[in-house]
Each structure stands twice: as structure tokens, then as C-alpha cells.
Motif scaffolding. Sequence first.
Motif, PDB file in Angstrom:
ATOM      1  N   ALA A  52       0.826  -1.215   0.000  1.00  0.00           N
ATOM      2  CA  ALA A  52       0.000   0.000   0.000  1.00  0.00           C
ATOM      3  C   ALA A  52       0.856   1.258   0.000  1.00  0.00           C
ATOM      4  O   ALA A  52       0.565   2.209  -0.735  1.00  0.00           O
ATOM      5  N   GLU A  53       1.905   1.289   0.809  1.00  0.00           N
ATOM      6  CA  GLU A  53       2.784   2.466   0.864  1.00  0.00           C
ATOM      7  C   GLU A  53       3.443   2.729  -0.483  1.00  0.00           C
ATOM      8  O   GLU A  53       3.498   3.867  -0.954  1.00  0.00           O
ATOM      9  N   VAL A  54       3.954   1.670  -1.090  1.00  0.00           N
ATOM     10  CA  VAL A  54       4.654   1.827  -2.369  1.00  0.00           C
ATOM     11  C   VAL A  54       3.667   2.217  -3.459  1.00  0.00           C
ATOM     12  O   VAL A  54       3.934   3.124  -4.260  1.00  0.00           O
ATOM     13  N   LEU A  55       2.513   1.566  -3.496  1.00  0.00           N
ATOM     14  CA  LEU A  55       1.512   1.901  -4.506  1.00  0.00           C
ATOM     15  C   LEU A  55       1.086   3.363  -4.379  1.00  0.00           C
ATOM     16  O   LEU A  55       1.013   4.079  -5.384  1.00  0.00           O
ATOM     17  N   ASP A  56       0.825   3.823  -3.171  1.00  0.00           N
ATOM     18  CA  ASP A  56       0.432   5.226  -2.970  1.00  0.00           C
ATOM     19  C   ASP A  56       1.510   6.180  -3.468  1.00  0.00           C
ATOM     20  O   ASP A  56       1.215   7.186  -4.113  1.00  0.00           O
ATOM     21  N   GLY A  57       2.762   5.883  -3.169  1.00  0.00           N
ATOM     22  CA  GLY A  57       3.857   6.729  -3.626  1.00  0.00           C
ATOM     23  C   GLY A  57       3.974   6.761  -5.137  1.00  0.00           C
ATOM     24  O   GLY A  57       4.207   7.820  -5.737  1.00  0.00           O
ATOM     25  N   LEU A  58       3.809   5.602  -5.765  1.00  0.00           N
ATOM     26  CA  LEU A  58       3.883   5.544  -7.226  1.00  0.00           C
ATOM     27  C   LEU A  58       2.720   6.285  -7.875  1.00  0.00           C
ATOM     28  O   LEU A  58       2.912   7.012  -8.851  1.00  0.00           O
ATOM     29  N   LEU A  59       1.525   6.112  -7.328  1.00  0.00           N
ATOM     30  CA  LEU A  59       0.358   6.770  -7.918  1.00  0.00           C
ATOM     31  C   LEU A  59       0.410   8.290  -7.776  1.00  0.00           C
ATOM     32  O   LEU A  59      -0.216   9.003  -8.559  1.00  0.00           O
ATOM     33  N   ALA A  60       1.174   8.785  -6.815  1.00  0.00           N
ATOM     34  CA  ALA A  60       1.345  10.227  -6.669  1.00  0.00           C
ATOM     35  C   ALA A  60       2.229  10.795  -7.777  1.00  0.00           C
ATOM     36  O   ALA A  60       2.202  11.998  -8.033  1.00  0.00           O
ATOM     37  N   GLU A  61       3.000   9.944  -8.440  1.00  0.00           N
ATOM     38  CA  GLU A  61       3.938  10.426  -9.453  1.00  0.00           C
ATOM     39  C   GLU A  61       3.650   9.943 -10.865  1.00  0.00           C
ATOM     40  O   GLU A  61       4.204  10.474 -11.813  1.00  0.00           O
ATOM     41  N   LEU A  62       2.801   8.933 -11.016  1.00  0.00           N
ATOM     42  CA  LEU A  62       2.535   8.360 -12.333  1.00  0.00           C
ATOM     43  C   LEU A  62       1.119   8.664 -12.808  1.00  0.00           C
ATOM     44  O   LEU A  62       0.194   8.746 -12.003  1.00  0.00           O
ATOM     45  N   VAL A  63       0.973   8.760 -14.119  1.00  0.00           N
ATOM     46  CA  VAL A  63      -0.345   8.763 -14.743  1.00  0.00           C
ATOM     47  C   VAL A  63      -0.613   7.310 -15.123  1.00  0.00           C
ATOM     48  O   VAL A  63       0.173   6.700 -15.842  1.00  0.00           O
TER      49      VAL A  63
END
Length: 129
Positions: A52-63
Motif C-alpha cells: 500500500a505504501e509503495v503503490l500510494d507513492g507511485l500513484l502520486a507520481e505516475l499517470v
Amino acid sequence: MKKTGILNRHLSGALAELGHGDGVLVCDAGMPIPPGPRVVDLAFRAGVPSFAEVLDGLLAELVVEGATAAREVHEANPPTADLLAAHFPRLELVAHDELKARSAGARLVVRTGEARPYANVLLRCGVFF
């Protein structure tokens, strides 16, 4: 030095190289990683960092224009199934073996320390315009 966002230099650099249609597999510590894609392994200990932490971080930077996960997640890991459904209302569900096969075509694999089963999602990058 960056002061916000993803600070891991290998992950930040890999994200900057992604383009429209590229695949990014975010996976738990047990997912078999196929040869081919670039791998950024963030796993430190069981559960650290969490999916969850990694996914949230990635979704903050990726389209992200699409996402695929294993249908087995619903029965084996309901909290992750709920997380994926919240982030991706049109989540494509396939058999776990199909997800593993598709992951070979990913451009990037981000391995987490997640120790719960089926905490994996294959993201398809979109464009910001």
C-alpha cells in the motif's frame, strides 16, 4: 537533493524513463520476477515497505490509464482487493498465472516487502494531457 516525492534514486530515475503504454509491476516479496524488466527492489523486511505504501507513492507520481491484478486476491487477501478496487474502479482481473505471464512485458518491476499473498498489480502508464 530532492525534498519531496520518491527519494530512491533508482526508482525515481526509472519512473522518469517511462512512457505511454509502459507497464509497471508493483509486487509483493514472493512474486516471481521474470527476466527482462528493470527491477527496483525496495524489500527490506517482511512487510516493509508495504504494498500500500509503495503503490500510494507511485500513484502520486505516475499517470495510470489501466491496472491488472490476479482475481485470487479477493479470496486470499481481501484488504489488498479493497485497496485495488478503491484506486482502480475498472481494475482488470485475470488468473494469477496470466498476471505472471503479462509481467514479463513490463518495463519496470517494483518489489515491495509485502508478505501477504497476491499483493501485485500491473499498471499501464498513461499521459498527462
